[in-house]
Write an enzyme that holds these catalytic residues in place. Structure first.
Site: not given
Length: 409
Positions: A137, A383, A386
């Site tokens: 990702s 998170d 990312h």
């Protein structure tokens, strides 16, 4: 005289043919308009305007991979309002991130200044080409960053076969540019065999000597390849070589040696780069490969599933932090396997896109809890893996731009 014919005795008069009318001014204007439209079409769609750019020559002592983050008075080239390709989980401003300071820093390499990303210049370098991002990702994170950076010049068409964000193909018709993503978190042939697994994150079969056919079968179609791996190797997995079980990572199976994730990570990266070299040696792949290095996470106070978070609001200085031991090993594996893959002759043209040191210093650039609604029940609530868009991840494409501009010079 034959019956039924009449002749007056006078000579027959023949009708004179009139010369054709000269072309009207209206039809001339139509032709001129058609020619003008054809020229405009050719200029803007078949042959995009190309400016003349000076050669990009960085000084001999310039080290793009080492440096510091310094204040940036100009700020980002796009916002979450001007870019439509930002995925919800990285749309930090939409979900209420209150500060904007994380957008006011730029990477200052050791010994030089990094040129600001120029979308028109970048597009002139890649007109008529195809770019693919391969990895997990974070590869998608970089792809979406690049589309945001250049979509102010041209908005792409989505030519993807479906709605899966992990396999996207975008086309910029004016520049005849294709940008694609192939989700392949291990880069090798891998299959999920248990959704739960020993620690509730699944159990995978990893075929360490087999490249993932999902991207490898398509590789010859692309001119520029950005490839990376990393975070998924922490998941429990069984290791196969020559289709034989040879070990595992955290599998908790009797009589199966735990070779650790270090074994699988290095082997997978080696397999992927060797496969690319073989395809290049056969003449079927003639593009350039950019091997992007490991992107560190910044969880503090726990792991991703045990309350860890990333609340810092400014970059580290270079002397304020260092890579965690496992992150350092992952980075070393990548650099060592890259050097081994580029040591011989006849292989692919490879470049190291070394972003690790720069991203280590940006604990402030992650979504944290601003990648979703505060009321959403998500697996990774905070998170710290990312990167926000816009945000520090845009520097990856700034470095890619600088490397392409250098080579074109």
């Amino acid at each position: 005289m034959k019956s039924g014919q009449y002749h007056s005795g006078k000579p027959l008069l023949r009708r004179h043919q009139q010369p054709p009318d000269p072309p009207s001014s209206c039809s001339c204007k139509t032709v001129l308009l058609c020619l003008s439209a054809l020229i405009l079409f050719s200029k803007f769609f078949l042959f995009p305007s190309r400016r003349s750019y000076p050669p990009l020559v960085l000084p001999a002592g310039c080290n793009l991979s080492q440096g510091e983050w310094v204040p940036d008075l100009e700020g980002p080239l796009y916002t979450n309002d001007t870019c439509f390709t930002i995925q919800e989980h990285q749309n930090c401003l939409k979900w209420g991130r209150p500060d904007r300071d994380f957008l006011r820093w730029k990477w200052k390499p050791a010994g030089c200044d990094l040129p600001r990303f120029d979308p028109v210049w970048f597009l002139s370098l890649v007109t008529g080409k195809s770019i693919v991002f391969i990895g997990d990702s974070l590869a998608r994170n970089q792809m979406q960053s690049l589309m945001c950076l250049i979509s102010s010049v041209e908005r792409p068409q989505d030519l993807s076969d479906g709605k899966n964000e992990n396999f996207k193909r975008m086309f910029f018709p004016r520049h005849r540019l294709t940008i694609a993503i192939y989700w392949s978190p291990f880069l090798i042939n891998a299959h999920l065999v248990d959704n739960d697994g020993p620690n509730h994150t699944g159990l995978w079969n990893l075929f360490l000597d087999e490249v993932d056919p999902a991207w490898y079968a398509q590789l010859r179609r692309y001119d520029l390849v950005v490839i990376a791996d990393g975070n998924w190797f922490t998941r429990p997995s069984l290791f196969f070589e020559n289709r034989r079980l040879v070990g595992c990572h955290f599998c908790h199976r009797p009589n199966v040696t735990d070779l650790t994730l270090r074994y699988s990570h290095r082997a997978a990266f080696r397999t992927a780069l060797a496969a690319i070299n073989r395809l290049a040696a056969s003449g079927e792949f003639t593009g350039t490969v950019f091997v992007r290095s490991f992107s560190p996470a910044h969880f503090e106070g726990g792991e991703w599933n045990s309350g860890g978070n990333c609340r810092r609001r400014r970059p580290y200085r270079a002397n304020e932090t260092r890579l965690q031991p496992l992150d350092q090993e992952f980075y070393d594996h990548q650099v060592e396997e890259f050097r081994a893959a580029t040591a011989g002759e006849g292989g692919a043209k490879m470049r190291l896109l070394d972003t690790t040191a720069a991203m280590l210093l940006r604990p402030d650039g992650h979504p944290s809890r601003y990648g979703h609604s505060a009321h959403d029940a998500v697996a990774m609530y905070n998170d710290c893996v990312h990167w926000c868009l816009p945000g520090p991840v845009d520097t990856w494409n700034q470095l890619l731009f600088a490397m392409l501009a250098q080579e074109s010079s």
